[in-house]
Design an enzyme around this catalytic site. Structure first.
Site, PDB file in Angstrom:
ATOM      1  N   ALA A 110      36.662  34.397  34.139  1.00 26.95           N
ATOM      2  CA  ALA A 110      36.281  35.718  33.518  1.00 26.95           C
ATOM      3  C   ALA A 110      37.092  36.901  34.025  1.00 26.95           C
ATOM      4  CB  ALA A 110      34.936  35.942  34.088  1.00 26.95           C
ATOM      5  N   ALA A 111      38.451  36.695  34.222  1.00 25.51           N
ATOM      6  CA  ALA A 111      39.420  37.841  34.801  1.00 25.51           C
ATOM      7  C   ALA A 111      39.389  38.705  33.398  1.00 25.51           C
ATOM      8  CB  ALA A 111      40.503  37.180  35.047  1.00 25.51           C
ATOM      9  N   GLY A 112      39.631  38.094  32.142  1.00 20.53           N
ATOM     10  CA  GLY A 112      39.684  38.990  31.097  1.00 20.53           C
ATOM     11  C   GLY A 112      38.452  39.668  30.603  1.00 20.53           C
ATOM     12  N   ASP A 113      37.282  39.170  31.194  1.00 27.22           N
ATOM     13  CA  ASP A 113      36.164  39.874  30.812  1.00 27.22           C
ATOM     14  C   ASP A 113      36.078  41.062  31.861  1.00 27.22           C
ATOM     15  OD1 ASP A 113      35.122  37.833  28.972  1.00 27.22           O
ATOM     16  OD2 ASP A 113      34.338  36.981  30.498  1.00 27.22           O
TER      17      ASP A 113
HETATM   18  P1  ADP Z   1      41.398  35.646  30.317  1.00 32.33           P
HETATM   19  O1  ADP Z   1      40.585  35.722  31.473  1.00 32.33           O
HETATM   20  O2  ADP Z   1      40.971  36.268  29.038  1.00 32.33           O
HETATM   21  O3  ADP Z   1      42.076  34.167  30.027  1.00 32.33           O
HETATM   22  P2  ADP Z   1      43.794  36.570  31.945  1.00 32.33           P
HETATM   23  O4  ADP Z   1      43.671  35.383  32.509  1.00 32.33           O
HETATM   24  O5  ADP Z   1      45.120  36.748  31.273  1.00 32.33           O
HETATM   25  O6  ADP Z   1      42.581  36.666  30.847  1.00 32.33           O
HETATM   26  O7  ADP Z   1      43.492  37.715  32.860  1.00 32.33           O
HETATM   27  C1  ADP Z   1      43.144  39.091  32.349  1.00 32.33           C
HETATM   28  C2  ADP Z   1      43.716  39.990  33.283  1.00 32.33           C
HETATM   29  O8  ADP Z   1      43.187  39.943  34.535  1.00 32.33           O
HETATM   30  C3  ADP Z   1      45.271  40.023  33.276  1.00 32.33           C
HETATM   31  O9  ADP Z   1      45.853  40.823  32.259  1.00 32.33           O
HETATM   32  C4  ADP Z   1      45.312  40.793  34.787  1.00 32.33           C
HETATM   33  O10 ADP Z   1      45.012  42.192  34.535  1.00 32.33           O
HETATM   34  C5  ADP Z   1      44.161  40.519  35.540  1.00 32.33           C
HETATM   35  N1  ADP Z   1      44.588  38.890  36.334  1.00 32.33           N
HETATM   36  C6  ADP Z   1      43.987  37.676  35.941  1.00 32.33           C
HETATM   37  N2  ADP Z   1      44.724  36.744  36.761  1.00 32.33           N
HETATM   38  C7  ADP Z   1      45.159  37.532  37.907  1.00 32.33           C
HETATM   39  C8  ADP Z   1      45.649  37.108  39.259  1.00 32.33           C
HETATM   40  N3  ADP Z   1      45.923  35.806  39.654  1.00 32.33           N
HETATM   41  N4  ADP Z   1      46.073  38.064  39.794  1.00 32.33           N
HETATM   42  C9  ADP Z   1      46.240  39.384  39.629  1.00 32.33           C
HETATM   43  N5  ADP Z   1      45.617  39.829  38.061  1.00 32.33           N
HETATM   44  C10 ADP Z   1      45.253  38.781  37.449  1.00 32.33           C
END
Ligand code: ADP
Length: 314
Positions: A256-259
């Site tokens: 859920a980082a993207g969320d």
């Molecule tokens: P999704 O969850 O949609 O696949 P991502 O994995 O690319 O999206 O993560 C979305 C955003 O969250 C990234 O663009 C970044 O800003 C942040 N993010 C994700 N993973 C990390 C991490 N391991 N360390 C720092 N920031 C992160």
């Protein structure tokens, strides 16, 4: 007219109960194999993004449109959204349907297997289009994804565009889209895999993300933000062609980082920030979300994001 800062963020999308099973491995066909632990948590990209935005924008700003079922999960899902300050008046509880669920199986190697059954989400239709339409005059940002019928979100996006509302679309999960689906989208925010599915360009770093972002802009979406996980994101739009590096954090769970990112972007833009500043907020929210377990419970509150951004001089 109300101040831009008081205008609503409307999220149209999926609401699921996530059912997690930790087990060393899957049972073989016909075998009974005992798992290690089971727990539930609110999920669905729409609900996650609504909670992410509410944690940043405060209570009374985020309104969600969608459906839950008439089961106990539906009651819990609504209560959870309300607990985080998301308005649920435009969510329909459909007595005859089951709430959306995602069975998430995590094996001994930490590998995830996700099997959603969208249930009530899949029955969203004209009723949701109407509810979305009614919210547009008081909205500044519409946030949508691809877990409910695309015909519903694209119809609401059309009303949003007519009302001058910024439409942020997260093209997840990847699915076949009708021609012209992105017509009313202001900002598209794919992750690496989604960007590749949309453009055919393998996205592995800032250079290929830039290439994909420009290809997406070529499809008439004004702004493309390609997310790169720990490596941050690439933003391409009128007057902006810029890589935003990721923040170094101790990642515990990247779910859920993207969320969190979408919630941050929506909040920033709803508050009248420049795109660049809204992306900084989104990048920080995404980074902080991975430092905690869970999906909805990992969405960082505004004060914490503020402290983090000050500590890194952003
Ligand atoms: P999704 O969850 O949609 O696949 P991502 O994995 O690319 O999206 O993560 C979305 C955003 O969250 C990234 O663009 C970044 O800003 C942040 N993010 C994700 N993973 C990390 C991490 N391991 N360390 C720092 N920031 C992160």
């Amino acid at each position: 007219m109300s101040e831009p800062s008081k205008k609503k963020i409307v999220v149209v999308g999926g609401i699921n109960m996530d059912l997690f099973i930790n087990a060393e491995r899957f049972p073989w066909p016909g075998e009974t194999f005992e798992g290690d632990s089971f727990f539930t948590g609110g999920g669905g990209k729409g609900a996650n993004q609504a909670i992410a935005a509410a944690q940043l924008a405060g209570p009374g700003i985020v309104e969600m449109v969608g459906r839950v079922g008439g089961d106990a999960f539906g009651v819990d899902l609504l209560a959870n959204l309300q607990r985080y300050g998301v308005g649920t008046d435009s969510i329909l509880a459909v007595e005859a349907e089951a709430s959306g669920i995602a069975l998430i199986f995590i094996d001994g190697q930490g590998e995830n297997y996700v099997l959603p059954v969208y249930g009530a989400n899949a029955t969203c239709g004209q009723e949701e289009v109407e509810r979305g339409r009614k919210l547009m005059p008081n909205a500044s940002v519409l946030l949508m994804q691809q877990e409910i019928p695309t015909i519903v979100s694209s119809a609401i996006a059309k009303y949003a565009r007519e009302a001058g509302v910024t439409v942020i679309h997260d093209p997840a999960p990847v699915r076949e889209l009708p021609e012209g689906y992105f017509e009313n989208v202001s900002i598209l925010v794919p992750n690496q895999l989604e960007a590749e599915a949309l453009t055919g360009i393998g996205v592995t770093d800032a250079t290929s993300a830039r290439e994909a972002a420009h290809a997406i802009r070529g499809t008439a979406v004004p702004i493309a933000i390609v997310k790169l996980g720990a490596d941050g994101c690439y933003v391409a739009g009128d007057g902006i062609d810029e890589y935003f590096p990721g923040h170094r954090v101790d990642a515990i769970a990247t779910v859920a980082a993207g969320d969190a990112f979408a919630g941050g972007l929506a909040t920033g833009l709803a508050e009248g920030m420049e795109l660049r500043d809204a992306v900084h907020l989104a990048n920080a929210a995404g980074a902080l979300s991975v430092t905690r377990e869970g999906a909805q419970d990992s969405m960082p509150p505004r004060a914490e994001v503020q402290v983090f951004m000050e500590s890194i001089g952003s």
